[in-house]
Design a protein around this motif. Structure first.
Motif, mmCIF file in Angstrom:
data_model
loop_
_atom_site.group_PDB
_atom_site.id
_atom_site.type_symbol
_atom_site.label_atom_id
_atom_site.label_comp_id
_atom_site.label_asym_id
_atom_site.label_seq_id
_atom_site.Cartn_x
_atom_site.Cartn_y
_atom_site.Cartn_z
ATOM 1 N N THR A 81 0.850 -1.203 0.000
ATOM 2 C CA THR A 81 0.000 0.000 0.000
ATOM 3 C C THR A 81 0.881 1.247 0.000
ATOM 4 O OG1 THR A 81 -1.514 -1.286 1.312
ATOM 5 C CG2 THR A 81 -1.966 1.063 1.191
ATOM 6 N N LYS A 82 1.983 1.186 0.789
ATOM 7 C CA LYS A 82 2.891 2.345 0.845
ATOM 8 C C LYS A 82 3.548 2.563 -0.519
ATOM 9 C CE LYS A 82 4.051 1.647 5.667
ATOM 10 N NZ LYS A 82 5.008 0.956 6.507
ATOM 11 N N ILE A 83 4.042 1.476 -1.106
ATOM 12 C CA ILE A 83 4.713 1.588 -2.417
ATOM 13 C C ILE A 83 3.727 2.173 -3.438
ATOM 14 C CG2 ILE A 83 5.803 0.291 -4.299
ATOM 15 C CD1 ILE A 83 6.709 -1.753 -2.173
ATOM 16 N N LYS A 84 2.504 1.667 -3.380
ATOM 17 C CA LYS A 84 1.504 2.112 -4.358
ATOM 18 C C LYS A 84 1.214 3.612 -4.179
ATOM 19 C CE LYS A 84 -3.107 1.081 -5.923
ATOM 20 N NZ LYS A 84 -4.381 0.484 -5.588
ATOM 21 N N GLY A 85 1.101 4.004 -2.916
ATOM 22 C CA GLY A 85 0.787 5.413 -2.612
ATOM 23 C C GLY A 85 1.892 6.336 -3.126
ATOM 24 N N PHE A 86 3.141 5.999 -2.793
ATOM 25 C CA PHE A 86 4.243 6.865 -3.222
ATOM 26 C C PHE A 86 4.443 6.820 -4.732
ATOM 27 C CE2 PHE A 86 5.393 6.787 1.298
ATOM 28 C CZ PHE A 86 5.485 8.156 1.496
ATOM 29 N N ASN A 87 4.152 5.654 -5.321
ATOM 30 C CA ASN A 87 4.251 5.544 -6.778
ATOM 31 C C ASN A 87 3.254 6.495 -7.427
ATOM 32 O OD1 ASN A 87 3.417 3.921 -9.486
ATOM 33 N ND2 ASN A 87 5.565 3.639 -8.958
ATOM 34 N N ALA A 88 2.042 6.570 -6.840
ATOM 35 C CA ALA A 88 1.008 7.459 -7.390
ATOM 36 C C ALA A 88 1.437 8.916 -7.240
ATOM 37 C CB ALA A 88 -0.308 7.199 -6.681
ATOM 38 N N LEU A 89 2.050 9.222 -6.088
ATOM 39 C CA LEU A 89 2.512 10.604 -5.855
ATOM 40 C C LEU A 89 3.595 10.988 -6.863
ATOM 41 C CD1 LEU A 89 2.708 10.921 -1.955
ATOM 42 C CD2 LEU A 89 1.164 12.107 -3.522
ATOM 43 N N LEU A 90 4.529 10.042 -7.071
ATOM 44 C CA LEU A 90 5.597 10.297 -8.049
ATOM 45 C C LEU A 90 5.002 10.518 -9.436
ATOM 46 C CD1 LEU A 90 8.331 7.659 -7.081
ATOM 47 C CD2 LEU A 90 8.624 10.143 -7.146
ATOM 48 N N ALA A 91 4.047 9.616 -9.795
ATOM 49 C CA ALA A 91 3.472 9.669 -11.141
ATOM 50 C C ALA A 91 2.725 10.975 -11.368
ATOM 51 C CB ALA A 91 2.552 8.477 -11.352
#
Ligand SMILES: Nc1ncnc2c1ncn2[C@@H]1O[C@H](COP(=O)(O)OP(=O)(O)OP(=O)(O)O)[C@@H](O)[C@H]1O
Ligand SMILES: [Mg+2]
Length: 368
Positions: free
Chosen positions: A159-169
């Protein structure tokens, strides 16, 4: 004859009569021609040996009686050893009857001990099998717990990886170069795949514990089917596979958990695309049937051999390890489809033949 001793406690047959009948039966296979060996010799000599062992006759008397019996057989007269001994006045009728009863009783007693030994062995084997079954159940339970724990533990960091990935994207953490954007997209796809896998594992562990939660609702089948097919159009196109949808009329509705049904459709379509070679064709449709709705997915893939069908819906079973490794997956899809169908009081079945494609059919309750 010794009355009272003379009948079988199990079937009530007169044991002396049974002995005579047995001997007669053996005699009936004695060839009449002189010089031809006795087929029934073994049995007759066993009665003779028994008489000797019990002290009724001597070895010389037995030899003489067998010789006489052979002589008579040569002349076309078939007589039991008992009859010969009677005629030779070696034994009286009473002795002979008593000896027959004794031999049958001895045989019965041997049979009883053999039965006791056999029952003991069956009991031992049953105990061993029960122990093995208990061990397997325990291991299965451990496997279930392991899958459940690991998948839940994986979900948190994911969930953390997904969240930060979305922020980066989204650029919220700063502008990205084109290469960085591409890398983030690839990471995003990887995260989605992992998320799907973890979701499958959690769903499997929950279903295996019999704790699958359903949120049934009236759901139009056509809409769900069209949506599932549309989501896979691009994948089918890049695999060079035709994908056709045959939705039922708008009135055809299921009483089912929409999320789970969608998941079932995704699994069946995913398999069809995964296993159908380029140039093939996949069709998905549904139709009402009584108070049920049959949803089907057919493909022109490799089909499945009949002897592999029983394992098809077993968790973690992939029929062709090498091909499946090329195509990915964990072998959980169909096991989950079966669990979900069963949780809805439905079924899943397959019609298939090697080289002739497959047709998976899910039968679910229609909305009233
Ligand atoms: N449409 C099909 N045509 C041919 N074989 C199939 C088809 N669907 C399933 N199979 C066989 O059944 C096996 C089990 O299918 P299942 O969907 O359970 O697992 P998977 O697709 O390998 O992995 P996962 O679904 O977890 O991604 C597959 O590995 C494949 O060997
Ligand atoms: Mg699958």
């Amino acid at each position: 004859m010794a009355a009272g001793l003379a009948s079988c406690p199990a079937c009530g047959i007169d044991v002396a009569l049974a002995a005579v009948l047995l001997e007669r039966q053996a005699l009936s296979v004695i060839p009449a021609g002189p010089g031809t060996p006795f087929v029934g010799d073994a049995m007759l000599s066993r009665f003779g040996e028994f008489l000797m062992k019990q002290g009724y006759i001597t070895a010389a008397q037995l030899d003489a009686a067998l010789g006489r019996q052979r002589e008579l057989a040569g002349a076309g007269v078939r007589e039991t050893l008992g009859q010969v001994l009677l005629e030779m006045r070696v034994m009286t009728r009473e002795q002979l009857e008593l000896a027959s009863v004794e031999q049958v009783q001895e045989l019965q007693s041997a049979l009883r001990s053999a039965n006791v030994r056999l029952e003991q062995r069956v009991a031992d084997r049953t105990r061993e099998l029960e122990q093995a079954y208990r061990k397997l159940t325990e291991l299965d339970q451990l496997k279930g717990n392991f899958i459940s724990n690991v998948s839940h533990e994986l979900r948190t960091p994911l969930t953390k990886i997904k969240g930060f990935n979305a922020l980066l994207a989204s650029g919220d953490l700063g502008a990205l170069t084109v290469e960085q954007q591409q890398a983030v997209e690839v990471m995003g796809r990887g995260v989605s795949e992992l998320e799907r896998l973890v979701g499958d594992l959690i769903q499997f562990a929950t279903g295996a514990r019999g704790e699958m939660v359903l949120r049934p609702a009236v759901m139009p089948v056509a809409e769900a089917l069209e949506r599932a097919v549309a989501a896979l159009r691009d994948r089918a196109a890049s695999a060079d596979v035709m994908l056709a949808c045959h939705p039922p009329g708008p009135g055809v509705c299921l009483m089912a958990d929409p999320e789970k049904v969608r998941w079932v459709l995704d699994q069946l379509l995913d398999n069809a695309i995964k296993f159908t070679p380029a140039g093939g064709r996949i069709e998905a449709g549904a139709e009402p049937s009584g108070g049920r709705v049959r949803i089907w997915v057919t493909d022109t893939g490799p089909g499945i051999a009949e002897d592999r069908l029983p394992e098809l819906f077993e968790p973690f079973h992939q029929l062709d390890g090498s091909a499946t490794r090329r195509r990915g997956g964990t072998g959980l899809g169909l096991a989950l489809v079966k669990m979900i169908a069963a949780a809805h009081q439905g079924t899943v079945s397959v019609e298939t033949r090697p080289g002739a494609g497959s047709r998976f059919v899910v039968d679910l309750p229609a909305a009233p």
